[in-house]
Design a protein around this motif. Sequence first.
Motif, short mmCIF file in Angstrom:
data_model
loop_
_atom_site.label_atom_id
_atom_site.label_comp_id
_atom_site.label_asym_id
_atom_site.label_seq_id
_atom_site.Cartn_x
_atom_site.Cartn_y
_atom_site.Cartn_z
N TRP A 300 0.84 -1.20 0.00
CA TRP A 300 0.00 0.00 0.00
C TRP A 300 0.88 1.26 0.00
N SER A 301 2.02 1.20 0.67
CA SER A 301 2.91 2.36 0.66
C SER A 301 3.39 2.66 -0.76
N SER A 303 1.49 2.26 -3.35
CA SER A 303 0.37 3.00 -3.91
C SER A 303 0.52 4.50 -3.63
N LEU A 304 0.90 4.85 -2.39
CA LEU A 304 1.13 6.26 -2.05
C LEU A 304 2.29 6.82 -2.87
N MET A 306 3.20 5.89 -5.89
CA MET A 306 2.77 6.12 -7.27
C MET A 306 1.92 7.38 -7.37
N GLU A 307 1.09 7.63 -6.39
CA GLU A 307 0.33 8.88 -6.38
C GLU A 307 1.27 10.08 -6.34
N HIS A 308 2.29 9.99 -5.51
CA HIS A 308 3.27 11.07 -5.39
C HIS A 308 3.98 11.31 -6.72
N SER A 312 -1.85 8.33 -10.11
CA SER A 312 -2.91 7.99 -9.16
C SER A 312 -3.72 6.79 -9.63
N GLY A 315 -1.91 3.85 -8.37
CA GLY A 315 -2.15 3.79 -6.93
C GLY A 315 -3.50 3.20 -6.61
N ASP A 316 -4.52 3.63 -7.34
CA ASP A 316 -5.87 3.09 -7.13
C ASP A 316 -5.94 1.60 -7.48
#
Length: 361
Positions: A300-301, A303-304, A306-308, A312, A315-316
């Motif tokens: 999950w980290s 995912s964060l 990839m958003e950064h 996104s 990440g989703d």
Amino acid sequence: MQHFSIAAIPGDGIGPEVMAEGLKTLKKIEELHGGIHFSIDTFDWNCDYYLKHGKMMPENGLDILRDYDVILLGAIGAPTVPDHISVWELILPIRRAFQQYINLRPIKLLRGLNSPLRYKAHDDLNFVVVRENTEGEYSNMGGRLHENTPFELAVQNNVFTRYGSERVIKYAYSLAEKRPKRRLTAATKSNGINHSMPFWDEIVREVGMHHPNIKTDIYHIDALAAYFITRPEELDVVVGSNLFGDILTDLGAAIVGGLGLAPSGNINPEKNYPSMFEPIHGSAPDIAGKGIANPIAQIWSISLMMEHLGFSDIGDLIVSSIEEVLLEKNVSTPDLGGKNTTIEFGEAIHQQMTKMSMNSI
């Protein structure tokens, strides 16, 4: 083709076990998204390194990390090295040197899991905590006097600067502007801490004046901790000092399933320096080497991360794939009541990413 350089620090205990699944997630992203490539360098900076070299990382460790796009951390800590050494000589220097002044921790009940809170469902548990990450109560100012005498004393100074407080509060308000509830809750203790906390509250109100469409609440930390339990559905963006944010996010992780599920990002929003992404959980030496650690927080980290990096949608995809595996209930680690290994759980998530990728990427 977009190339991103990653410094991976697996760390101690279960850190290398969950990091391995995180690195497989990066390979899966490359496989599913032909326009992304990760170059990964792994560093063995951990408590074993400290026992061999007397330091948690080389003297030029920060210079080594400086030019990477992001840092991935597994977990740090071992019974052989005091926590104030392992944390203060590795994690905190990275956060401060690279101005990772935002610690971002989502508090989200994943589909397929139930909360320990008896009457709270998934829609009730979906908010985010923004924690100030470079000063506050975790300042390195202070010291000890008259050690090993009856007059011994310890002084630890809290440091709140206008610049440091203002930038994290501005970030929290900007995040609230993008979320549906448009609500910000600030943690304080101004009735008991009579200098730094009123100062913090004043800055919240000043910044809030520029966001009149955001509902702002300022709650004392003890009351806010109770609200995490009794009315989490009212929360959207919570902003707190270094210590308050740390404690609240551990509580938040507990109400959505435990620390083994909780990710975090240590973020430099301007991207002048690398940001660092890690699970909230520790190194769990009691289960290290057994191959049963839950890899969700590490994955999950990413995912964060990839958003950064501006992806996104990826990440989703990662979070949705985790949730689908949890909903199917065919594979899970012992902490979730299953009998599967870290590798098997990670593989199930990666297979699900492949199944869902056509609709997500």
